[in-house]
Scaffold this motif. Structure first.
Motif, PDB file in Angstrom:
ATOM      1  N   UNK A   1     -13.323 -14.523  22.153  1.00 12.54           N
ATOM      2  CA  UNK A   1     -13.212 -15.931  22.529  1.00 12.54           C
ATOM      3  C   UNK A   1     -11.771 -16.316  22.835  1.00 12.54           C
ATOM      4  N   UNK A   2     -10.829 -15.796  22.041  1.00 10.04           N
ATOM      5  CA  UNK A   2      -9.402 -16.085  22.272  1.00 10.04           C
ATOM      6  C   UNK A   2      -8.984 -15.560  23.639  1.00 10.04           C
ATOM      7  N   UNK A   3      -9.421 -14.356  23.983  1.00 11.09           N
ATOM      8  CA  UNK A   3      -9.090 -13.752  25.278  1.00 11.09           C
ATOM      9  C   UNK A   3      -9.619 -14.589  26.438  1.00 11.09           C
ATOM     10  N   UNK A   4     -10.799 -15.192  26.229  1.00 11.62           N
ATOM     11  CA  UNK A   4     -11.419 -16.005  27.278  1.00 11.62           C
ATOM     12  C   UNK A   4     -11.025 -17.483  27.205  1.00 11.62           C
ATOM     13  N   UNK A   5     -10.076 -17.810  26.321  1.00 17.15           N
ATOM     14  CA  UNK A   5      -9.642 -19.193  26.105  1.00 17.15           C
ATOM     15  C   UNK A   5     -10.798 -20.109  25.700  1.00 17.15           C
ATOM     16  N   UNK A   6     -11.702 -19.569  24.880  1.00 16.68           N
ATOM     17  CA  UNK A   6     -12.860 -20.334  24.434  1.00 16.68           C
ATOM     18  C   UNK A   6     -12.821 -20.636  22.935  1.00 16.68           C
ATOM     19  N   UNK A   7     -11.740 -20.241  22.281  1.00 23.49           N
ATOM     20  CA  UNK A   7     -11.645 -20.485  20.832  1.00 23.49           C
ATOM     21  C   UNK A   7     -10.703 -21.659  20.585  1.00 23.49           C
ATOM     22  N   UNK A   8     -11.182 -22.668  19.895  1.00 22.95           N
ATOM     23  CA  UNK A   8     -10.382 -23.860  19.640  1.00 22.95           C
ATOM     24  C   UNK A   8     -10.113 -23.975  18.143  1.00 22.95           C
ATOM     25  N   UNK A   9      -8.869 -23.888  17.779  1.00 19.12           N
ATOM     26  CA  UNK A   9      -8.473 -24.026  16.379  1.00 19.12           C
ATOM     27  C   UNK A   9      -8.161 -25.501  16.091  1.00 19.12           C
ATOM     28  N   UNK A  10      -8.859 -26.083  15.147  1.00 15.10           N
ATOM     29  CA  UNK A  10      -8.675 -27.490  14.834  1.00 15.10           C
ATOM     30  C   UNK A  10      -8.237 -27.653  13.379  1.00 15.10           C
ATOM     31  N   UNK A  11      -7.232 -28.487  13.138  1.00 16.07           N
ATOM     32  CA  UNK A  11      -6.799 -28.707  11.748  1.00 16.07           C
ATOM     33  C   UNK A  11      -7.630 -29.771  11.046  1.00 16.07           C
ATOM     34  N   UNK A  12      -7.582 -29.744   9.735  1.00 19.70           N
ATOM     35  CA  UNK A  12      -8.131 -30.824   8.926  1.00 19.70           C
ATOM     36  C   UNK A  12      -6.975 -31.726   8.549  1.00 19.70           C
ATOM     37  N   UNK A  13      -7.092 -33.033   8.827  1.00 22.44           N
ATOM     38  CA  UNK A  13      -6.027 -33.981   8.472  1.00 22.44           C
ATOM     39  C   UNK A  13      -6.274 -34.451   7.058  1.00 22.44           C
ATOM     40  N   UNK A  14      -5.307 -34.229   6.188  1.00 24.75           N
ATOM     41  CA  UNK A  14      -5.458 -34.560   4.762  1.00 24.75           C
ATOM     42  C   UNK A  14      -5.044 -35.996   4.471  1.00 24.75           C
TER      43      UNK A  14
END
Length: 241
Positions: free
Chosen positions: A228-241
């Motif tokens: 997914x990273x190679x295909x630009x399909x992985x989205x990393x999202x943070x949790x806002x504390x």
């Protein structure tokens, strides 16, 4: 809370400000708050402010003619009642595969620490780490919070090539290599994510003061995320504390 700081000329056009020589979040928050204040209210001659564990490097456009006067101004600014950094911080969940096929030093590391591989994985993936600063390589996160049982001196003979994504331990620190590089840390896992992309407006999404939590994954999930990273399909999202 104000700390006793040390101010030193670092070069003809830079001043180094040092906090007490220890790694803790009170110092980090104070340091980042002062950095934010200077970025908004400091002289326009300041072109860059570089944070580290317990210091700020103030870089100027031109040669500092009167360093004593500039240090006096910086001291006065520090004792201004500036706001502390926003308490709403981000926590990022980072997938890590601890399979020994991807972690060349994991078994040796476990043996040296008189721990099982599973104990090392548990001790490494349980804490919530704090990002203190980013450096050494673009996107290399310096993290605080490694369990004392996992502290181990760097290798006597560094490796000529540590693979991009290697999750490693050196001394009392752990981190992830954002690109292929020589290195002397013990590689105990592998992360499939990209930590620095110069083609993006913000090449590194992480910031000092953010938190990191490692999530153990198996080989199958590692390969799926890598694809997914190679295909630009992985989205990393943070949790806002």
């Amino acid at each position: 809370m104000k700390f006793e700081l040390q101010y030193k000329r670092y070069s003809e056009s830079a001043i180094l400000i040092e906090w007490p020589s220890e790694v803790n979040e009170d110092i980090l928050n104070d340091l980042l708050s002062y950095k934010k204040y200077l970025e908004k209210n400091g002289t326009k001659l300041i072109v860059e402010i570089v944070p580290a564990y317990n210091s700020l490097l103030i870089c100027y456009k031109i040669t500092i003619e009167d360093v004593y006067s500039e240090i006096s101004t910086l001291k006065s600014n520090y004792f201004t009642d500036f706001e502390q950094v926003d308490t709403k911080k981000r926590r990022w969940e980072i997938p890590v595969c601890y399979d020994t096929a991807l972690a060349p030093d994991l078994e040796t590391f476990s043996s040296k620490k008189s721990l099982t591989v599973d104990e090392v994985i548990s001790l490494h993936s349980t804490p919530i780490y704090t990002i203190y600063f980013i450096g050494f390589l673009p996107g290399f996160l310096y993290l605080g919070g490694l369990h004392k049982k996992l502290h181990l001196s760097r290798k006597e003979t560094p490796s000529l090539k540590v693979k991009k994504g290697s999750v490693a331990i050196g001394g009392n620190q752990t981190g992830i290599y954002p690109s292929d590089s020589p290195g002397g840390w013990h590689v105990i896992g592998m992360c499939p994510l990209d930590f620095f992309d110069p083609t993006l407006e913000k090449p590194c999404v992480f910031e000092p003061g953010d938190f990191i939590k490692f999530r153990p994954i198996d080989n199958l999930e590692y390969n799926a995320i890598s694809s997914k990273v190679t295909q630009n399909k992985y989205q990393l999202q943070p949790v806002v504390l």
